[in-house]
Write a protein that holds these residues in place. Sequence first.
Motif, PDB file in Angstrom:
ATOM      1  N   ASP A  22      -3.109   4.870  -1.532  1.00  0.00           N
ATOM      2  CA  ASP A  22      -4.187   4.199  -0.804  1.00  0.00           C
ATOM      3  C   ASP A  22      -4.682   5.040   0.363  1.00  0.00           C
ATOM      4  O   ASP A  22      -5.797   4.833   0.853  1.00  0.00           O
ATOM      5  CB  ASP A  22      -3.694   2.848  -0.277  1.00  0.00           C
ATOM      6  N   LEU A  23      -3.852   6.005   0.794  1.00  0.00           N
ATOM      7  CA  LEU A  23      -4.213   6.826   1.952  1.00  0.00           C
ATOM      8  C   LEU A  23      -3.396   8.107   1.895  1.00  0.00           C
ATOM      9  O   LEU A  23      -2.197   8.080   1.624  1.00  0.00           O
ATOM     10  CB  LEU A  23      -3.907   6.083   3.251  1.00  0.00           C
ATOM     11  N   TYR A  24      -4.074   9.244   2.131  1.00  0.00           N
ATOM     12  CA  TYR A  24      -3.359  10.502   2.325  1.00  0.00           C
ATOM     13  C   TYR A  24      -3.333  10.797   3.824  1.00  0.00           C
ATOM     14  O   TYR A  24      -4.365  10.719   4.494  1.00  0.00           O
ATOM     15  CB  TYR A  24      -4.024  11.672   1.586  1.00  0.00           C
ATOM     16  N   VAL A  25      -2.159  11.165   4.331  1.00  0.00           N
ATOM     17  CA  VAL A  25      -2.004  11.421   5.763  1.00  0.00           C
ATOM     18  C   VAL A  25      -1.516  12.847   5.973  1.00  0.00           C
ATOM     19  O   VAL A  25      -0.540  13.283   5.362  1.00  0.00           O
ATOM     20  CB  VAL A  25      -1.015  10.429   6.402  1.00  0.00           C
ATOM     21  N   CYS A  26      -2.195  13.577   6.842  1.00  0.00           N
ATOM     22  CA  CYS A  26      -1.804  14.937   7.220  1.00  0.00           C
ATOM     23  C   CYS A  26      -1.521  14.962   8.719  1.00  0.00           C
ATOM     24  O   CYS A  26      -2.455  15.027   9.526  1.00  0.00           O
ATOM     25  CB  CYS A  26      -2.906  15.935   6.875  1.00  0.00           C
ATOM     26  N   PRO A  27      -0.238  14.891   9.128  1.00  0.00           N
ATOM     27  CA  PRO A  27       0.091  14.848  10.555  1.00  0.00           C
ATOM     28  C   PRO A  27       0.305  16.216  11.179  1.00  0.00           C
ATOM     29  O   PRO A  27       0.778  16.314  12.313  1.00  0.00           O
ATOM     30  CB  PRO A  27       1.402  14.057  10.550  1.00  0.00           C
ATOM     31  N   SER A  28      -0.034  17.310  10.474  1.00  0.00           N
ATOM     32  CA  SER A  28       0.297  18.663  10.917  1.00  0.00           C
ATOM     33  C   SER A  28      -0.276  18.982  12.288  1.00  0.00           C
ATOM     34  O   SER A  28      -1.440  18.688  12.579  1.00  0.00           O
ATOM     35  CB  SER A  28      -0.231  19.692   9.916  1.00  0.00           C
ATOM     36  N   PRO A  37       0.836  -1.212   0.000  1.00  0.00           N
ATOM     37  CA  PRO A  37       0.000   0.000   0.000  1.00  0.00           C
ATOM     38  C   PRO A  37       0.865   1.254   0.000  1.00  0.00           C
ATOM     39  O   PRO A  37       1.974   1.275   0.540  1.00  0.00           O
ATOM     40  CB  PRO A  37      -0.827  -0.126   1.288  1.00  0.00           C
ATOM     41  N   ILE A  38       0.332   2.322  -0.597  1.00  0.00           N
ATOM     42  CA  ILE A  38       1.052   3.585  -0.718  1.00  0.00           C
ATOM     43  C   ILE A  38       0.400   4.627   0.180  1.00  0.00           C
ATOM     44  O   ILE A  38      -0.806   4.901   0.073  1.00  0.00           O
ATOM     45  CB  ILE A  38       1.061   4.094  -2.174  1.00  0.00           C
ATOM     46  N   LEU A  39       1.185   5.212   1.062  1.00  0.00           N
ATOM     47  CA  LEU A  39       0.759   6.321   1.913  1.00  0.00           C
ATOM     48  C   LEU A  39       1.396   7.583   1.353  1.00  0.00           C
ATOM     49  O   LEU A  39       2.599   7.625   1.103  1.00  0.00           O
ATOM     50  CB  LEU A  39       1.220   6.067   3.352  1.00  0.00           C
ATOM     51  N   LEU A  40       0.605   8.615   1.156  1.00  0.00           N
ATOM     52  CA  LEU A  40       1.098   9.879   0.606  1.00  0.00           C
ATOM     53  C   LEU A  40       0.944  10.987   1.623  1.00  0.00           C
ATOM     54  O   LEU A  40      -0.075  11.088   2.319  1.00  0.00           O
ATOM     55  CB  LEU A  40       0.316  10.237  -0.664  1.00  0.00           C
ATOM     56  N   SER A  41       1.973  11.842   1.711  1.00  0.00           N
ATOM     57  CA  SER A  41       1.896  13.053   2.518  1.00  0.00           C
ATOM     58  C   SER A  41       2.732  14.115   1.815  1.00  0.00           C
ATOM     59  O   SER A  41       3.694  13.787   1.110  1.00  0.00           O
ATOM     60  CB  SER A  41       2.414  12.810   3.940  1.00  0.00           C
ATOM     61  N   ALA A  67      -0.489  12.029 -10.243  1.00  0.00           N
ATOM     62  CA  ALA A  67      -0.277  10.586 -10.335  1.00  0.00           C
ATOM     63  C   ALA A  67      -0.154   9.961  -8.955  1.00  0.00           C
ATOM     64  O   ALA A  67      -0.661   8.852  -8.709  1.00  0.00           O
ATOM     65  CB  ALA A  67       0.962  10.291 -11.171  1.00  0.00           C
ATOM     66  N   LEU A  68       0.499  10.655  -8.036  1.00  0.00           N
ATOM     67  CA  LEU A  68       0.633  10.123  -6.680  1.00  0.00           C
ATOM     68  C   LEU A  68      -0.720  10.014  -5.987  1.00  0.00           C
ATOM     69  O   LEU A  68      -0.988   9.044  -5.268  1.00  0.00           O
ATOM     70  CB  LEU A  68       1.592  10.997  -5.867  1.00  0.00           C
ATOM     71  N   TYR A  69      -1.582  10.998  -6.190  1.00  0.00           N
ATOM     72  CA  TYR A  69      -2.937  10.872  -5.648  1.00  0.00           C
ATOM     73  C   TYR A  69      -3.643   9.651  -6.238  1.00  0.00           C
ATOM     74  O   TYR A  69      -4.384   8.950  -5.548  1.00  0.00           O
ATOM     75  CB  TYR A  69      -3.757  12.128  -5.955  1.00  0.00           C
ATOM     76  N   VAL A 106      -8.111  18.720   1.342  1.00  0.00           N
ATOM     77  CA  VAL A 106      -9.198  18.942   0.392  1.00  0.00           C
ATOM     78  C   VAL A 106      -8.844  18.365  -0.974  1.00  0.00           C
ATOM     79  O   VAL A 106      -9.674  17.705  -1.620  1.00  0.00           O
ATOM     80  CB  VAL A 106      -9.520  20.441   0.285  1.00  0.00           C
ATOM     81  N   ASP A 107      -7.605  18.603  -1.415  1.00  0.00           N
ATOM     82  CA  ASP A 107      -7.192  18.076  -2.717  1.00  0.00           C
ATOM     83  C   ASP A 107      -7.297  16.555  -2.755  1.00  0.00           C
ATOM     84  O   ASP A 107      -7.747  15.975  -3.753  1.00  0.00           O
ATOM     85  CB  ASP A 107      -5.752  18.499  -3.025  1.00  0.00           C
ATOM     86  N   ALA A 108      -6.871  15.894  -1.683  1.00  0.00           N
ATOM     87  CA  ALA A 108      -6.940  14.433  -1.650  1.00  0.00           C
ATOM     88  C   ALA A 108      -8.393  13.953  -1.692  1.00  0.00           C
ATOM     89  O   ALA A 108      -8.733  13.020  -2.441  1.00  0.00           O
ATOM     90  CB  ALA A 108      -6.248  13.902  -0.397  1.00  0.00           C
TER      91      ALA A 108
END
Length: 381
Positions: free
Chosen positions: A278-284, A203-207, A272-274, A294-296
């Motif tokens: 499989d999941l976008y993570v925002c740890p801010s 799985p791919i996690l994006l931040s 392409a990354l979006y 919002v974009d994700a």
Amino acid sequence: MPAPVPADRILVDLLGFTGSRGGTETYARELLVRLPALLPDATFAALTGRVGAERVRGFFPGAVHALPWVRDDAVSWAVGAVAGTELFARRNGADLVWAPANFGPVFRGTPRVVTVHDAIYDEVRGSVGERVMRAATSTLMRRSATTADRVITVSRSAATAIRTHLGVAPDRISVVHNGSRDPRPQPDPRATVARLRLPANRPILLSTGNRMPHKNFEGLLAAIAEIPRDRRPVAVIAGGREGDPLRATVDRLGLEDDVILPGWVSDEELEALYQVADLYVCPSLAEGFGLPVVDAMRREVPVLAHDIPVLREVGGDAARYSDARSPRTFAAAIVAALQTAPGEAQRREAADWAARFTWDAAAQGTAAVLTEIIRSRRNTP
């Protein structure tokens, strides 16, 4: 015959624009391509630095003037804002100065609107060394905000922080939410990001984001390290310049096979990354708006965010939330989000929620504020 009404001359302070400052530059670009249609009687001029001039000319709807001694560092940017913008405005007969990137002139003069995206320097204190380095910026922001005719900010949460930390009266703050761009899917997303060598069986996690302390990527890496290796996703953390400061943490935690640090990516690569995430993570730990959330969601990517008011304001019930200050807690939330992905109906609901935040609406709200301030100052005896 009545005399013709002169054009409103709006000077935009883009001294801090370098092409690598993330969200505030996206904000300026998206609004400035829309504002001329909403303000047909206005003329626009930009004041920028040596580094950003060519980039600004690529999208700006008017003349671009560069101060050659303003480079890509915060010091020359601040000096330019304090000493250059108001002087240029007076010499060129500007009716209004708009500073879209947190601070501009610090003394009263030409009518001025400043967009303050957040009060993060006061909300996330950081180490002693970081506080010393940020003190001057915080002081300039406070002075610029309190001497402006109006402050625009991008969320209700940010407005509360600006009142609390910068001392701006509520009646001088206008909330105009950010927008997000329409998805532009790539025909072959994996080919678009082939340089990243993403594995096909994990799985791919994006931040995404710059490497400022409030982004809390150190906390995200600590959480990833808590996930057992056989359940660990591959994390792509886009942003940062060459020599990413996160590399040392990746190496220390033994995450070399689990984390990809591609630096700043192109618009096509980000789309392409979006698509492959499989999941976008925002740890801010703090944000003014949280645009990537919002974009994700607009791209139907499930979102997990740190549980703070501003991210709930923009994510609503469409995102998941957890405490990113606790690596173990956040790790469990990541695993749960990957195991229980939302269905098609939930993804569509999230996209519909996020679609209410548009740059067209943001431009309309901004145009209304700029017009109000010009008219009010012209009508003042």
